[in-house]
Design an enzyme around this catalytic site. Structure first.
Site, PDB file in Angstrom:
ATOM      1  N   ASP A  80       0.775  -1.463   0.015  1.00 16.90           N
ATOM      2  CA  ASP A  80      -0.019  -0.171   0.005  1.00 16.90           C
ATOM      3  C   ASP A  80       0.904   1.313  -0.074  1.00 16.90           C
ATOM      4  O   ASP A  80       2.155   1.239   0.225  1.00 16.90           O
ATOM      5  CB  ASP A  80      -0.973   0.190   1.311  1.00 16.90           C
ATOM      6  CG  ASP A  80      -0.137  -0.358   2.448  1.00 16.90           C
ATOM      7  OD1 ASP A  80       0.834  -0.276   2.452  1.00 16.90           O
ATOM      8  OD2 ASP A  80      -1.162  -0.839   3.501  1.00 16.90           O
TER       9      ASP A  80
ATOM     10  N   ASN B 261      -6.934  -3.166  14.717  1.00 16.29           N
ATOM     11  CA  ASN B 261      -8.311  -3.564  14.205  1.00 16.29           C
ATOM     12  C   ASN B 261      -8.264  -4.460  13.430  1.00 16.29           C
ATOM     13  O   ASN B 261      -9.366  -4.939  12.692  1.00 16.29           O
ATOM     14  CB  ASN B 261      -9.060  -2.293  13.466  1.00 16.29           C
ATOM     15  CG  ASN B 261      -8.395  -1.653  12.316  1.00 16.29           C
ATOM     16  OD1 ASN B 261      -7.235  -2.456  11.995  1.00 16.29           O
ATOM     17  ND2 ASN B 261      -8.932  -0.820  11.683  1.00 16.29           N
TER      18      ASN B 261
ATOM     19  N   HIS C 221      -6.771  -4.878  10.269  1.00 11.12           N
ATOM     20  CA  HIS C 221      -6.666  -4.670   9.077  1.00 11.12           C
ATOM     21  C   HIS C 221      -5.511  -5.350   8.542  1.00 11.12           C
ATOM     22  O   HIS C 221      -4.415  -5.610   9.312  1.00 11.12           O
ATOM     23  CB  HIS C 221      -6.702  -3.171   8.584  1.00 11.12           C
ATOM     24  CG  HIS C 221      -5.493  -2.561   8.985  1.00 11.12           C
ATOM     25  ND1 HIS C 221      -5.539  -0.975   9.233  1.00 11.12           N
ATOM     26  CD2 HIS C 221      -4.230  -2.684   9.516  1.00 11.12           C
ATOM     27  CE1 HIS C 221      -4.383  -0.618   9.384  1.00 11.12           C
ATOM     28  NE2 HIS C 221      -3.404  -1.511   9.733  1.00 11.12           N
TER      29      HIS C 221
ATOM     30  N   GLU D  63      -9.618  -2.093   5.639  1.00  8.72           N
ATOM     31  CA  GLU D  63     -10.134  -1.854   6.971  1.00  8.72           C
ATOM     32  C   GLU D  63     -11.338  -2.764   7.322  1.00  8.72           C
ATOM     33  O   GLU D  63     -11.809  -3.259   6.090  1.00  8.72           O
ATOM     34  CB  GLU D  63     -10.545  -0.393   7.077  1.00  8.72           C
ATOM     35  CG  GLU D  63      -9.558   0.555   6.844  1.00  8.72           C
ATOM     36  CD  GLU D  63      -8.385   0.597   8.011  1.00  8.72           C
ATOM     37  OE1 GLU D  63      -8.293  -0.091   8.542  1.00  8.72           O
ATOM     38  OE2 GLU D  63      -7.646   1.721   8.112  1.00  8.72           O
TER      39      GLU D  63
HETATM   40  P1  PGA Z   1       2.379  -1.490  12.724  1.00  8.69           P
HETATM   41  O1  PGA Z   1       1.314  -1.369  11.686  1.00  8.69           O
HETATM   42  O2  PGA Z   1       3.458  -2.423  12.264  1.00  8.69           O
HETATM   43  O3  PGA Z   1       3.185  -0.159  12.550  1.00  8.69           O
HETATM   44  O4  PGA Z   1       1.742  -1.774  13.823  1.00  8.69           O
HETATM   45  C1  PGA Z   1       0.964  -2.427  11.174  1.00  8.69           C
HETATM   46  C2  PGA Z   1      -0.303  -2.365  10.406  1.00  8.69           C
HETATM   47  O5  PGA Z   1      -0.919  -1.293  10.709  1.00  8.69           O
HETATM   48  O6  PGA Z   1      -0.644  -2.991   9.529  1.00  8.69           O
END
Ligand code: PGA
Length: 249
Positions: free
Chosen positions: A67, A136, A138, A143
């Site tokens: 992404d 959450n 995702h 999401e």
């Molecule tokens: P993070 O993000 O590794 O910074 O916790 C993971 C994500 O949001 O997929």
């Protein structure tokens, strides 16, 4: 779904780097799906060390990133373009033309998203996809919602993701509200998947992913249906799992 629990973040990173290195040794022209975020930084550091000290080469590897933010110039320090170059690409022998990061600045996202998906297929599909997981649940920027998205598209970030990612920006207002993200289908089409998670903040998402119902409200839960997925997580992220559902490494 295989769940490996490592003592801490450093052990998790080393285990994940070994897993990726093994993929590149077995298939030097592997197509890797890569993720950004805090979680894989240690893994990328270990991979750079493997390139420097163990002769692991990326010169025939192709990568696709999950992404990118929309409307954030790629030169911005918070773009995923910058993240990937600083943490991995500038430090190993990957060829620039083999790097594919979704472009958050194109005019026509519909056309561009199709081209991005087609390119993955033209390269033979993703051999190994790396994932983080949001608080959450995702994956990529997919999401929680009413459906599992199929392919690359523009997505709106939820409040919880904007809040979580604001730690990298001056203020919450500066966090882009949209991104372009590979879809759940794009992720599920990968031949192998490795998901990393570290810290107590991820424990609930991991618990729902491993033991919960498969539903679009918990995007990562769909990984239960993938035939070759490993979760490599630390003890804190595993803290809500029953001991019988994982292996300590
Ligand atoms: P993070 O993000 O590794 O910074 O916790 C993971 C994500 O949001 O997929």
């Amino acid at each position: 779904m295989k769940v490996y629990v490592c003592k801490n973040y450093e052990k998790m990173s080393a285990f994940a780097a070994n897993y990726l290195a093994a993929q590149v040794i077995i298939k030097p022209n592997s197509v890797l799906g890569l993720a950004t975020g805090s979680t894989p930084i240690g893994m990328y550091k270990e991979l750079v060390a493997k390139y420097q000290n163990e002769g692991i080469s990326f010169k025939n590897v192709t990568t696709f990133n999950l992404d990118e933010y929309i409307d954030l110039p790629k030169e911005n320090e918070n773009s995923y373009y910058t993240f990937m170059h600083e943490n991995l690409f500038d430090k190993v022998d990957i060829k620039e033309e083999n790097i594919n990061i979704p472009d958050g600045s194109v005019e026509n996202f519909e056309v561009y998203s199709k081209e991005f998906e087609n390119k993955i297929q033209k390269c033979g599909g993703i051999d190994l996809q790396v994932l983080g997981i949001g608080n959450n649940a995702h994956i990529g920027f997919n999401e929680p919602g009413d459906t599992f998205s199929n392919s690359t598209s523009v997505v709106e970030l939820t409040e919880s993701t904007i809040l979580a990612n604001s730690r990298f920006f001056e203020s919450e207002d500066e966090v882009p509200k949209k991104a372009i993200s590979m879809g759940i289908g794009s992720i599920m089409r990968a031949k192998k998947i490795i998901l990393l998670a570290s810290g107590k903040g991820k424990a609930e998402a991991i618990h729902k992913t491993v033991n919960g119902e498969v539903k679009p409200g918990v995007p990562a839960s769909i990984l239960q249906f993938h035939r070759d997925v490993v979760l490599v997580i630390d003890e804190d992220a595993a803290s809500l799992l029953e001991e019988s559902s994982y292996e300590r490494v």
